[in-house]
Design an enzyme around this catalytic site. Structure first.
Site, PDB file in Angstrom:
ATOM      1  N   TYR A  24      47.213  20.695  41.029  1.00 42.14           N
ATOM      2  CA  TYR A  24      47.996  21.300  39.930  1.00 42.14           C
ATOM      3  C   TYR A  24      49.490  20.957  40.013  1.00 42.14           C
ATOM      4  CZ  TYR A  24      43.850  24.304  39.370  1.00 42.14           C
ATOM      5  OH  TYR A  24      42.572  24.782  39.201  1.00 42.14           O
TER       6      TYR A  24
ATOM      7  N   HIS B 160      37.879  21.001  45.815  1.00 42.17           N
ATOM      8  CA  HIS B 160      38.076  21.184  44.371  1.00 42.17           C
ATOM      9  C   HIS B 160      36.864  20.758  43.531  1.00 42.17           C
ATOM     10  CE1 HIS B 160      41.621  21.536  41.360  1.00 42.17           C
ATOM     11  NE2 HIS B 160      40.491  21.834  40.754  1.00 42.17           N
TER      12      HIS B 160
END
Ligand code: NAD
Length: 277
Positions: free
Chosen positions: A51, A109
């Site tokens: 992110y 992830h």
């Protein structure tokens, strides 16, 4: 405001059933939004190396004045950091950017099967856990067959699996598998915005019945089934609204009506082919 409920983690301790999602919350504005959320009452943060905002999350955490020990901080190993050594380096870099000496939860992830490094990444995370840099290790976007592979290689189930989940994508097979193996289910995209969930008549009718917003009905659906939900919002008003998830309950009739909104597994992002770096 009613206190946010928690669920136990197989690794020990508990996790709040509502947290703040942080994708696209970046820079000074992102840090302010995270500080706002913590001051408003959130105690679970979801970030990821991918992110590009771990520095902002760390600044927001310190600015908030909330004690580090009160916050469950989650980050994720990016696709490019999979593999034994790269995972160690990736987590060390996340700690440095966040400005903390440990993280509470680290997730892989995405499985990214084309590289075949998920098992190596998983065992590297288990080592980091035994070294105390990470309290709880889990995964994100793993299908049951991919969870079985990790367990087969290590004898350890992830404590948590963060998956795309909302009344629009109920993911029956995954959540049943998690329940059977004591894996906490965490929902990303819990408002189903990609599926147009908040505009559904059924959701709006239930919201009107309880005098709450459609977003709260979507979040409550998850919390009531024992999931952790992590809606993202940069607006303090919406962050506060979402905290009201603990203030009302859906009845059996509501839950039955929400079942009619469920799309099939084919509408969820497919972790056998979808990969992220
Ligand atoms: P979401 O379901 O949280 O929806 C976010 C959108 O809903 C934003 O546009 C926000 O402004 C809006 N919103 C928030 N509260 C609202 C309210 N009360 N009323 C109306 N609209 C509202 O979707 P998301 O951001 O995709 O997912 C949440 C978090 O999950 C992310 O921030 C991230 O931390 C995580 N995530 C993880 C993965 C993964 O692969 N593991 C993928 C996507 C997201």
């Amino acid at each position: 405001m009613t206190e946010i409920p928690t669920v136990p983690l197989s690794s020990g301790g508990t996790i709040p059933q509502l947290g703040i999602g942080t994708s696209r919350l970046q820079g000074r504005e992102g840090a302010d939004a995270i500080a706002d959320a913590l001051r408003a009452g959130y105690r679970l943060i979801d970030t990821a190396a991918q992110y590009n905002n771990e520095t902002a999350v760390g600044v927001g955490l310190r600015d908030s004045g909330v004690h580090r020990d009160e916050v469950v901080l989650t980050t994720k190993v990016a696709g490019g950091s999979q593999g034994r050594d790269a995972t160690r380096t990736g987590v060390a870099e996340s700690l440095r950017r966040l400005g903390v000496d440990h993280v509470d939860i680290v997730l892989i992830h995405w499985p990214n099967p084309s590289r075949g490094l998920a098992v190596e990444t998983w065992t590297a995370l288990l080592d980091l856990q035994s070294e105390g840099l990470v309290r709880t290790v889990g995964v994100s976007n793993f299908l049951p067959e991919q969870l079985l592979e990790l367990h087969g290689a290590s004898g350890v189930w992830p404590a948590l699996n963060q998956i795309q989940l909302s009344p629009a994508l109920p993911r029956h097979d995954s959540v049943a598998f998690h329940r059977d193996h004591d894996i906490v289910t965490e929902a990303w995209g819990p408002l189903g915005t990609r599926e147009g969930l908040l505009d559904q008549f059924v959701l709006r009718t239930i919201a009107a019945k309880h005098d709450v917003t459609p977003a709260l009905v979507a979040l409550r659906w998850g919390v009531q089934q024992g999931y952790v939900v992590i809606p993202k919002s940069s607006s303090l008003e919406r962050q506060r609204e979402n905290l009201r998830v603990a203030d009302f309950a859906l009845d059996a009739e509501d839950m039955q009506a929400l079942e009619t909104l469920g799309l099939g597994e084919e509408d969820a992002w497919d972790a056998r082919t979808h990969e992220e770096w």
